[in-house]
Design an enzyme around this catalytic site. Structure first.
Site, short mmCIF file in Angstrom:
data_model
loop_
_atom_site.label_atom_id
_atom_site.label_comp_id
_atom_site.label_asym_id
_atom_site.label_seq_id
_atom_site.Cartn_x
_atom_site.Cartn_y
_atom_site.Cartn_z
N ASP A 12 -33.45 15.33 113.45
CA ASP A 12 -34.75 14.91 112.98
C ASP A 12 -35.46 15.48 112.07
O ASP A 12 -36.60 15.47 111.99
CB ASP A 12 -35.36 14.68 114.49
N LYS A 15 -33.33 13.84 107.32
CA LYS A 15 -32.19 13.86 106.69
C LYS A 15 -32.04 12.52 105.85
O LYS A 15 -31.35 12.34 104.77
CB LYS A 15 -30.93 14.15 107.37
N GLY A 39 -29.94 8.75 114.48
CA GLY A 39 -31.09 7.93 114.34
C GLY A 39 -31.68 8.40 113.10
O GLY A 39 -32.36 9.29 113.06
N HIS A 40 -31.43 7.75 112.14
CA HIS A 40 -32.14 8.00 110.80
C HIS A 40 -33.07 6.86 110.32
O HIS A 40 -32.24 6.15 109.87
CB HIS A 40 -30.97 8.31 109.53
N GLN A 211 -27.40 15.19 113.33
CA GLN A 211 -28.10 16.14 114.03
C GLN A 211 -28.62 17.46 113.27
O GLN A 211 -28.74 17.34 111.78
CB GLN A 211 -27.36 16.74 115.23
#
Ligand code: IMP
Length: 400
Positions: A12, A15, A39-40, A211
């Site tokens: 988080d 990225k 989750g991006h 991650q």
């Protein structure tokens, strides 16, 4: 040019946005590890996309996306994401290729993920996306690959075998039926890893880490980690080719967050933590869980930099700290009467007491106080920043 972008904390770090921005200079963005635990969020200004499985390539610039064999694929999530991008930008689907050798996340893995984490003496707090189970079954050689769905009766045998191994009752036919419906809708996007490598190995590739290094299964805060090498070390196996990287860019937030359990020396509890969470919008993009928040930790960063092979740094979310009068940064740890600023391993990181240095806060990222903060961090960790993100949108970034 072959570049990797990896997270230097517990994920988080922002990225997704960085990869989208950088992808403009590459032919293809490659995902090599993890699954829909990632989750991006990418904010294009006129719309936002939350990527879980799709590489964060700039869709407006028509960049290719490749999901390598090191990724575990939840077909429900993948097909939903493809539909989402299809509606926003109709050409985008045709830019995607997925390795036929990637493993499939079966619905029973998610159920087992919850059961296993709930049975531990101390839970990890997984995303419940079946990630650990997918990699475990792959290693146990009882996993199902996308290519196995080409032969439905064999796939059914696999699923039945798996249920036998894990001693659970399932309706293999129903599971297969649901998988096949999704599988058929993406079949035209599948490619053998060999062909993907042949097509891509001479192109400009941007490898998108998921991650962060502190969640890496080998060098992170084990057992409170994910199940893959999310550091750059996972690229060769996750792309299935001994690719040589020209640069490794490490993304770090100006403070620290973590989701799930495990040690976190600079964690802020109570109102202070709540304030940072609120300012930074620190809620998981995958699970919606509130992220644990704390100050920047240079001791952990020094450890991660040594192991990740990083060649330069990208700073994100410093704008969130604008307005703080003083900004504490952890420069060393106290442990058993000693003060240390370097770690050889993370064994006792749950027992340390952070030593803070107070930095003058800044009102804007154009201020001299912020410049001093950046220069001091660079000096402390011995590496330069190449970019600084100044806001959530893809184009809110400065190159230094
Ligand atoms: P798993 O990857 O779902 O097995 O979860 C293992 C640990 O990694 C948990 O602490 C999760 O919260 C954390 N984790 C997994 N994916 C992410 C991510 O994308 N960002 C932050 N934490 C993550």
């Amino acid at each position: 040019m072959k570049t990797a972008v990896v997270g230097l904390q517990w994920g988080d770090e922002g990225k997704g946005k960085i990869v989208t921005y950088l992808s403009r200079n590459y032919d293809c963005v490659v995902r090599y590890s993890g699954g829909s635990n990632a989750g991006h969020t990418v904010d294009y200004g006129d719309f936002k996309i939350v990527h879980h499985l799709l590489p964060s390539a700039d869709l407006k610039k028509q960049k290719m996306m490749y999901i390598g064999p090191g990724v575990v694929v939840d077909l429900d999530v993948l097909t939903e994401e493809i539909e989402q991008i299809d509606q926003l930008l109709p050409h985008a689907r045709s830019l995607l290729r997925i390795s036929r050798q990637a493993h499939v996340v079966l619905p029973i893995y998610k159920m087992l993920d919850e059961k296993i984490d709930g049975s531990r003496l101390s839970a990890i707090g997984t995303t419940r996306r079946g990630i650990g189970l997918s990699y475990a079954n792959r290693a146990l050689r009882c996993g199902l690959r996308l290519q196995d769905l080409e032969n439905p009766s064999r796939a059914k045998n696999f699923i039945e075998e798996l249920a036998g191994i894990w001693q659970i009752k399932i309706d293999a036919q129903e599971i297969l039926h649901e998988l096949l419906a999704k599988y058929e809708s993406i079949q035209d996007l599948l490619i053998d890893s060999t062909n993907a490598v042949r097509n891509l190995k001479d192109k400009d590739l941007l490898f998108e880490g998921t991650q962060g290094v502190l969640l890496d299964v080998d060098v992170g805060t084990y057992p409170y980690v994910t199940s893959t090498n999310c550091s750059s070390t996972g690229i060769q196996s996750g792309f299935a080719y001994p690719v040589k990287l020209d640069q490794i860019l490490g993304v770090m937030k100006a403070y620290t967050t973590r989701v799930g359990e495990g040690p976190f020396p600079t964690e802020l509890t109570g109102e202070e933590g709540e304030k940072l969470r609120r300012l930074g919008g620190e809620y998981g993009a995958t699970t919606g869980r509130p992220r644990r928040c704390g100050w920047l930790d240079l001791v952990l960063l020094r450890y991660v930099l040594e192991l990740s092979g990083c060649t330069s740094l990208i700073l994100t979310k410093a704008d969130i700290l604008s307005g703080y009068e003083k900004i504490p940064v952890c420069v060393a740890y106290k442990i058993r009467g000693r003060v240390i600023d370097k770690l050889d391993n993370l064994e006792f990181v749950d027992q340390v007491e952070p030593v803070y240095e107070l930095f003058d806060g800044w009102k804007s990222l154009q201020s001299v106080e912020f410049e001093r903060f950046v220069a001091k961090i660079e000096k402390e960790i011995g590496m330069r920043f190449s970019h600084i993100s100044t806001g959530p949108r893809v184009d809110e970034i400065i190159e230094i």
